[in-house]
Design an enzyme around this catalytic site. Structure first.
Site, short mmCIF file in Angstrom:
data_model
loop_
_atom_site.label_atom_id
_atom_site.label_comp_id
_atom_site.label_asym_id
_atom_site.label_seq_id
_atom_site.Cartn_x
_atom_site.Cartn_y
_atom_site.Cartn_z
N CYS A 2 0.84 -1.18 0.00
CA CYS A 2 0.00 0.00 0.00
C CYS A 2 0.89 1.24 0.00
O CYS A 2 1.90 1.30 0.68
CB CYS A 2 -0.95 0.10 1.20
N ARG A 28 3.55 -0.28 -4.94
CA ARG A 28 3.34 -0.82 -3.60
C ARG A 28 2.02 -1.59 -3.48
O ARG A 28 1.72 -2.16 -2.44
CB ARG A 28 3.34 0.31 -2.56
N TRP A 52 -2.95 -2.68 -1.66
CA TRP A 52 -2.71 -4.10 -1.84
C TRP A 52 -3.57 -4.78 -0.78
O TRP A 52 -3.32 -4.63 0.42
CB TRP A 52 -1.22 -4.43 -1.65
N ASN A 78 -1.14 1.97 5.77
CA ASN A 78 -0.29 0.93 5.20
C ASN A 78 0.11 0.00 6.34
O ASN A 78 0.63 0.46 7.35
CB ASN A 78 0.96 1.57 4.57
N GLY A 79 -0.15 -1.30 6.18
CA GLY A 79 0.23 -2.25 7.23
C GLY A 79 -0.92 -3.18 7.55
O GLY A 79 -1.90 -3.27 6.80
N GLU A 449 15.93 -18.54 -8.87
CA GLU A 449 15.59 -17.16 -9.26
C GLU A 449 15.00 -17.13 -10.67
O GLU A 449 14.05 -16.39 -10.94
CB GLU A 449 16.84 -16.27 -9.15
N LYS A 453 11.41 -15.57 -11.66
CA LYS A 453 11.23 -14.51 -12.66
C LYS A 453 10.17 -14.93 -13.68
O LYS A 453 9.31 -14.15 -14.04
CB LYS A 453 12.54 -14.21 -13.41
N GLU A 456 6.40 -15.47 -11.91
CA GLU A 456 5.67 -14.34 -11.32
C GLU A 456 5.19 -13.35 -12.38
O GLU A 456 4.23 -12.63 -12.17
CB GLU A 456 6.49 -13.64 -10.24
N HIS A 472 14.59 -37.41 -7.71
CA HIS A 472 13.97 -37.79 -6.43
C HIS A 472 12.48 -37.47 -6.43
O HIS A 472 11.87 -37.40 -5.37
CB HIS A 472 14.69 -37.10 -5.27
N LYS A 566 5.44 -4.41 -4.76
CA LYS A 566 6.90 -4.30 -4.72
C LYS A 566 7.44 -4.41 -3.30
O LYS A 566 8.44 -5.06 -3.05
CB LYS A 566 7.29 -2.96 -5.34
#
Ligand code: F6R
Length: 571
Positions: A2, A28, A52, A78-79, A449, A453, A456, A472, A566
């Protein structure tokens, strides 16, 4: 998560200033947005929020701001207010009517209650009192429609205050203040700020006494935040990597030596980060082992608290974070601090919570990362860790040599012919549902990674594995045509990883080799430079580009993948 922004000033364009700031804060969270603007004699007062979603779905009712029953107080936040349920039940029992499912709305009603007997009560003391009852890492701005003021307070979640020609500002990121102010003040936890048409006032968190802002220069410029010639921030930021790495190679001797000294002095060092930063941390753990012969532990931020028991006052925790606001990392750092550990940080955003909590902080200097996906901050972190590992080994000059090679390697990897090749490969796999990615040793974190990438941003299911782990279990999922990306640098992992590739190919997998040398097992081949221990920096580039191209082919906005934000400032 947010973004919050507040403005009080003389210009009639106050509404546009708020909207423009929300665009900058959109990274955000972009589930929904809202604002409130009022005209007062000769001034505009207003604030805005980009959301968000945490409590309640993405609906108009849940979009901020939220009001009390009288409509006098509006709140943006925000939070996460961890104890909101109990407080909400109490407020409902007292007759308050709620219009949203958010935790935020309780704040407006709590303020309403606190002034019920004395509508002229000073809002600063009310906000202090109310905020003290909220549990969690929160930042709020309250707009009072009667007294025409914005009052703000925070706990860990960031808030920045700015004073400019056209007015006074509050924002959850200094980025939103570019072009408006030259100097900023980072609010301390519990410190209350009030902005009105007449100016800015601050009250100390500890004594409640008024105090002067501690302004520092805002060094970000408009070019840092514009797209320039690029269609998306993701591709812009991928292309900025050579410059970022060059600067690190040139300018980071002192901080690298200092961090190496802290590691040497410590009784045990721990790398911690979340998501992409965790994969940079894991790469660091491999680099410290192979170059410096040191075991530097690694834990993801959200698991740290379950593994922190052996942290002592002689431990060093090295926290990695682009934003410096990731709640899991901040919580880890605070827990480690409580145990007396020293904190070092590799962090991109100056003035962020992590930057301020750390005893020693190395800025990544990568410039603002505006795409929700992390790219340039990732390679910057690995470059610094590579230098630190070599410094511990007394061979910093080797790290620098490797970095120059990596800069060339990254430039080759983003050159038009490489990008075209990746585009063709992307087109050949775009219809597939799954992709598997393997690497061993240093390339194992790269595989993780790369998978992150790709998945997402394109929503193709991609999983990264240590090459040896495939058989396995996961190999059961490989079928005819399954894209299988194989990282195969010319190091000690080559023979084994190529065997793994062969095993996948035997089950029908379409092998995409990322390597300095072609091999018969590759169905498609992405050449990369041979840069030794700097391979994690170069090898991740094709995966960044592949994710980008897949997202475009699938019609997604690469800068704003669904459900993501983000700065993950909530747990
Ligand atoms: C992935 C990504 C996230 C972040 C993670 C940590 O592309 O961006 O996985 O890496 O949320 O964020 P920071 O580095 O800000 O702590």
């Amino acid at each position: 998560m947010c973004g919050i922004f507040g403005y009080v000033g003389a210009t009639q364009a106050g509404g546009e200033i708020i909207l423009d700031a929300l665009r900058k804060l959109e990274y955000r969270g972009y589930d929904s947005w809202g604002d409130a603007v009022a005209d007062v004699p000769d001034a505009k007062i207003g604030f805005g929020h980009t959301r968000w979603a945490t409590h309640g779905g993405v609906t108009d009712e849940n979009a901020h701001p939220h009001l009390d029953c009288t409509g006098r107080f509006a709140v943006i936040h925000n939070g996460i207010i961890e104890n909101y349920r109990v407080i909400k039940d109490r407020l409902i029992a007292r007759g308050h009517l709620f219009h949203s499912e958010t935790d935020t709305e309780i704040v407006a009603h709590m303020i309403e209650d606190a002034v019920a007997d004395d509508p002229d009560r000073d809002l600063v003391s009310v906000v202090r009192e109310v905020f003290a009852q909220l549990r969690g890492l929160n930042a709020i701005i309250v707009m009072d429609n009667h007294t025409h003021q914005l009052t703000a307070v925070k706990n860990v979640s960031p808030l920045v205050l700015g004073e400019g020609d056209k007015g006074f500002y509050l924002a959850s990121d200094a980025l939103a203040l570019i072009g408006h102010v030259d100097r900023i003040h980072y609010l301390e936890d519990g410190q209350v700020a009030r902005i009105t048409a007449d100016g800015v006032s601050l009250w100390s968190a500890t004594t409640g006494a008024t105090q002067a802002p501690n302004f520092e220069p805002l060094t970000l410029t408009a070019t840092d935040t514009s797209l320039g010639i690029y269609p998306h921030f993701m591709i812009k930021e991928i292309h900025e990597q050579p410059d970022v790495l060059r600067r690190i190679g040139r300018e980071y001797t002192d901080p690298v030596k200092e961090l190496a000294a802290l590691i040497r002095e410590s009784y045990g060092a721990f790398l911690v980060g979340s998501g992409t930063a965790s994969y940079a941390a894991l790469s660091g753990s491999y680099l410290f082992s192979r170059i410096a012969r040191r075991h530097v532990n690694f834990t993801v931020g959200s698991e740290f608290k379950y593994q922190e028991h052996f942290i002592t006052d002689r431990s060093l925790v090295i926290a990695l974070s682009q934003s410096g606001e990731t709640a899991d990392v901040i919580e880890s750092v605070m827990a480690a601090k409580q145990r007396g550990a020293k904190i070092a940080a590799l962090v991109n955003v100056r003035g962020s919570t992590l930057d301020r909590l750390a005893d020693f902080s190395i800025p990544l200097g990568a410039g603002p990362e505006q795409c929700v996906l992390s790219t340039k901050a990732y390679t910057a972190k690995i470059a610094i860790l590579l230098m630190v590992a070599h410094e511990l080994n007394g061979s910093l000059h080797v790290a620098r040599e490797l970095l120059w090679q990596a800069v060339d390697g990254v430039e080759q990897a983003i050159a038009p012919e490489s990008a075209n090749l990746i585009r063709t490969i992307a087109a050949s796999i775009v219809q597939r549902e799954h992709a598997f990615i393997i690497g061993r040793g240093l390339s194992y974190p790269t595989a993780l990674e790369a998978a992150l990438k790709i998945k997402e941003v394109s929503y193709m299911h991609a999983e990264g594995f240590a090459g040896g782990e495939l058989k396995h279990g996961v190999i059961a999922l490989v079928e005819k045509g399954t894209p299988s990306i194989v990282f195969s640098p010319l190091d000690e992992t080559r023979d084994d990883i190529l065997s793994g590739a062969m095993e996948m190919r035997s089950r029908g997998g379409m092998i995409i080799g990322v390597s300095p040398e072609r091999d018969r097992v590759f169905d498609a081949y992405i050449p990369v430079a041979d840069v030794g221990d700097a391979s994690p920096i170069v090898n991740v580039i094709p995966a960044q580009l592949l994710g980008y191209e897949l997202a475009l082919l699938r019609g997604h906005d690469p800068d704003k993948p669904r459900n993501l934000a983000k700065s993950v400032t909530v747990k």
